[in-house]
Design a protein around this motif. Structure first.
Motif, PDB file in Angstrom:
ATOM      1  N   GLN A  56       0.806  -1.230   0.000  1.00  0.00           N
ATOM      2  CA  GLN A  56       0.000   0.000   0.000  1.00  0.00           C
ATOM      3  C   GLN A  56       0.840   1.282   0.000  1.00  0.00           C
ATOM      4  O   GLN A  56       0.549   2.200  -0.789  1.00  0.00           O
ATOM      5  N   PRO A  57       1.861   1.395   0.854  1.00  0.00           N
ATOM      6  CA  PRO A  57       2.619   2.663   0.844  1.00  0.00           C
ATOM      7  C   PRO A  57       3.253   2.971  -0.512  1.00  0.00           C
ATOM      8  O   PRO A  57       3.335   4.134  -0.917  1.00  0.00           O
ATOM      9  N   VAL A  58       3.692   1.933  -1.223  1.00  0.00           N
ATOM     10  CA  VAL A  58       4.332   2.148  -2.526  1.00  0.00           C
ATOM     11  C   VAL A  58       3.292   2.428  -3.601  1.00  0.00           C
ATOM     12  O   VAL A  58       3.380   3.410  -4.349  1.00  0.00           O
ATOM     13  N   SER A  59       2.281   1.570  -3.688  1.00  0.00           N
ATOM     14  CA  SER A  59       1.305   1.692  -4.774  1.00  0.00           C
ATOM     15  C   SER A  59       0.526   2.996  -4.690  1.00  0.00           C
ATOM     16  O   SER A  59       0.318   3.677  -5.700  1.00  0.00           O
ATOM     17  N   ASP A  60       0.105   3.370  -3.494  1.00  0.00           N
ATOM     18  CA  ASP A  60      -0.691   4.591  -3.379  1.00  0.00           C
ATOM     19  C   ASP A  60       0.161   5.852  -3.500  1.00  0.00           C
ATOM     20  O   ASP A  60      -0.342   6.902  -3.910  1.00  0.00           O
ATOM     21  N   ARG A  61       1.434   5.744  -3.188  1.00  0.00           N
ATOM     22  CA  ARG A  61       2.333   6.880  -3.443  1.00  0.00           C
ATOM     23  C   ARG A  61       2.492   7.118  -4.944  1.00  0.00           C
ATOM     24  O   ARG A  61       2.599   8.252  -5.403  1.00  0.00           O
ATOM     25  N   LEU A  62       2.490   6.039  -5.722  1.00  0.00           N
ATOM     26  CA  LEU A  62       2.561   6.169  -7.178  1.00  0.00           C
ATOM     27  C   LEU A  62       1.261   6.738  -7.750  1.00  0.00           C
ATOM     28  O   LEU A  62       1.274   7.519  -8.695  1.00  0.00           O
ATOM     29  N   LEU A  63       0.134   6.323  -7.176  1.00  0.00           N
ATOM     30  CA  LEU A  63      -1.174   6.672  -7.734  1.00  0.00           C
ATOM     31  C   LEU A  63      -1.667   8.049  -7.303  1.00  0.00           C
ATOM     32  O   LEU A  63      -2.351   8.740  -8.067  1.00  0.00           O
ATOM     33  N   ARG A  64      -1.319   8.471  -6.089  1.00  0.00           N
ATOM     34  CA  ARG A  64      -1.902   9.688  -5.521  1.00  0.00           C
ATOM     35  C   ARG A  64      -1.689  10.939  -6.376  1.00  0.00           C
ATOM     36  O   ARG A  64      -2.622  11.741  -6.533  1.00  0.00           O
ATOM     37  N   PRO A  65      -0.504  11.169  -6.962  1.00  0.00           N
ATOM     38  CA  PRO A  65      -0.350  12.377  -7.786  1.00  0.00           C
ATOM     39  C   PRO A  65      -1.325  12.451  -8.952  1.00  0.00           C
ATOM     40  O   PRO A  65      -1.734  13.544  -9.367  1.00  0.00           O
ATOM     41  N   LEU A  66      -1.716  11.303  -9.496  1.00  0.00           N
ATOM     42  CA  LEU A  66      -2.664  11.286 -10.618  1.00  0.00           C
ATOM     43  C   LEU A  66      -4.078  11.628 -10.170  1.00  0.00           C
ATOM     44  O   LEU A  66      -4.884  12.105 -10.966  1.00  0.00           O
ATOM     45  N   GLU A  67      -4.380  11.373  -8.902  1.00  0.00           N
ATOM     46  CA  GLU A  67      -5.742  11.557  -8.408  1.00  0.00           C
ATOM     47  C   GLU A  67      -5.955  12.878  -7.676  1.00  0.00           C
ATOM     48  O   GLU A  67      -7.094  13.208  -7.336  1.00  0.00           O
ATOM     49  N   SER A  68      -4.902  13.629  -7.429  1.00  0.00           N
ATOM     50  CA  SER A  68      -5.011  14.790  -6.553  1.00  0.00           C
ATOM     51  C   SER A  68      -5.372  16.091  -7.278  1.00  0.00           C
ATOM     52  O   SER A  68      -5.559  17.120  -6.640  1.00  0.00           O
TER      53      SER A  68
END
Length: 255
Positions: A56-68
Motif C-alpha cells: 500500500q505505501p508504494v502503490s498509493d504513493r505512485l497513484l496519488r499524484p494522478l488523483e489529486s
C-alpha cells in the motif's frame, strides 16, 4: 486491428505480465543456459519489484499524484449533460446488472447517477463501443443506471468510441459549446480532460473511483502484499504510459 494491437502491447507493459515475463526469462536462463548469475539477478529484481508494487505505501504513493488534481464535484449549477466514460465491462443477462461493470466502471456510473439526481432536468450520456459478442459498453452502463432509477428517456448512448480520444470527439457532436459534467476515474481524469478540451469543449471535472488511500489503515493492511494494491500500481503505470503516449501524439503548442 490497430486498436487491438495497442491494447495488447499496453497490457504487456503492465506490472504483473511484465514482471512474469521477466521471471520466465530468468527461469529459462537458470534452467537452460550458463547465464546463472544473470538469471538470479533478473529473478531477484522481478520478485522484489512485484513485492514493492503490491504494498500500500508504494502503490498509493505512485497513484496519488494522478488523483489529486480534482476534487469531488458538489456543484448545483444547471447542467444539461452528465457524461460518464466507459471502462471495463462484460455482459451476462443472468447476472445482476451492476455485476457486468468491471473494475473502474461501476464507481463511474454510480457517481454519475448521484450527480444526475442532484441536477434535475439533466441527461446522462454513456460512452463506449461494443466488445466481443456483447452489448456495447455504453448500453451496459445504461442498463445499470436504469436499474438504479434513471428513466430511459434521460439516457443517451454513444456506442461508437473505442477510446477516450474518440469519446471526446463524439461527445463534441452532442453537446457543442455547452458546459457538461465529465465523470471518469480520478486517475484517468487528467488525461481525459486534455482530450475533451482539445475538442474545444467545456468539461466540468467530476472524479470517481478514487483509489489512493490517505485515511488511516490497520498496520497489517500497510505491510502485507495485496492484489488490490498491485491493481493500484497498475493504474498508476497505465495512466502514466497513456499520458506519455498522449504527449507524443499531440502538437507541442498544445502543452
Amino acid at each position: 486491428m490497430l486498436f487491438n494491437l495497442k491494447k495488447f502491447i499496453g497490457n504487456l507493459m503492465m506490472p504483473l505480465p511484465a514482471l512474469l515475463l521477466l521471471m520466465g526469462l530468468a527461469l529459462l536462463l537458470l534452467w537452460f543456459t550458463r547465464w546463472q548469475k544473470s538469471g538470479k539477478v533478473i529473478l531477484s529484481l522481478s520478485w522484489l519489484l512485484l513485492l514493492l508494487l503490491s504494498l500500500q505505501p508504494v502503490s498509493d504513493r505512485l497513484l496519488r499524484p494522478l488523483e489529486s488534481g480534482y476534487v469531488t464535484y458538489r456543484g448545483s449549477a444547471q447542467i444539461d449533460y452528465i457524461v460518464v466514460l466507459g471502462g471495463g465491462y462484460t455482459f451476462n443477462p443472468d447476472w445482476a446488472p451492476s455485476s457486468n461493470l468491471l473494475g473502474n466502471s461501476l464507481p463511474r456510473v454510480t457517481e454519475g447517477v448521484r450527480l444526475y439526481l442532484s441536477h434535475p432536468g439533466s441527461k446522462m450520456v454513456f460512452t463506449g463501443a461494443r466488445g466481443a459478442k456483447t452489448l456495447s459498453n455504453a448500453a451496459t452502463a445504461a442498463l445499470v443506471a436504469e436499474s438504479l432509477g434513471v428513466p430511459r428517456n434521460d439516457i443517451i448512448i454513444l456506442d461508437r468510441p473505442l477510446d477516450t480520444e474518440e469519446e471526446a470527439a463524439q461527445v463534441a457532436e452532442l453537446v457543442g459549446q455547452k458546459p457538461f459534467i465529465l465523470v471518469t476515474s480520478a486517475n484517468h481524469l487528467p488525461r481525459a480532460m486534455v482530450f475533451f478540451e482539445a475538442q474545444g469543449l467545456h468539461p466540468i471535472p467530476a472524479p470517481a473511483n478514487q483509489m489512493a488511500i490517505s485515511s488511516p489503515l490497520n498496520f497489517w493492511d500497510r505491510i502485507m502484499p495485496s492484489s488490490m494494491f498491485l491493481g493500484h500500481s497498475e493504474r498508476a503505470v497505465y495512466e502514466t504510459l497513456g499520458s506519455l503516449w498522449q504527449r507524443l501524439k499531440s502538437k507541442p503548442e498544445e502543452y
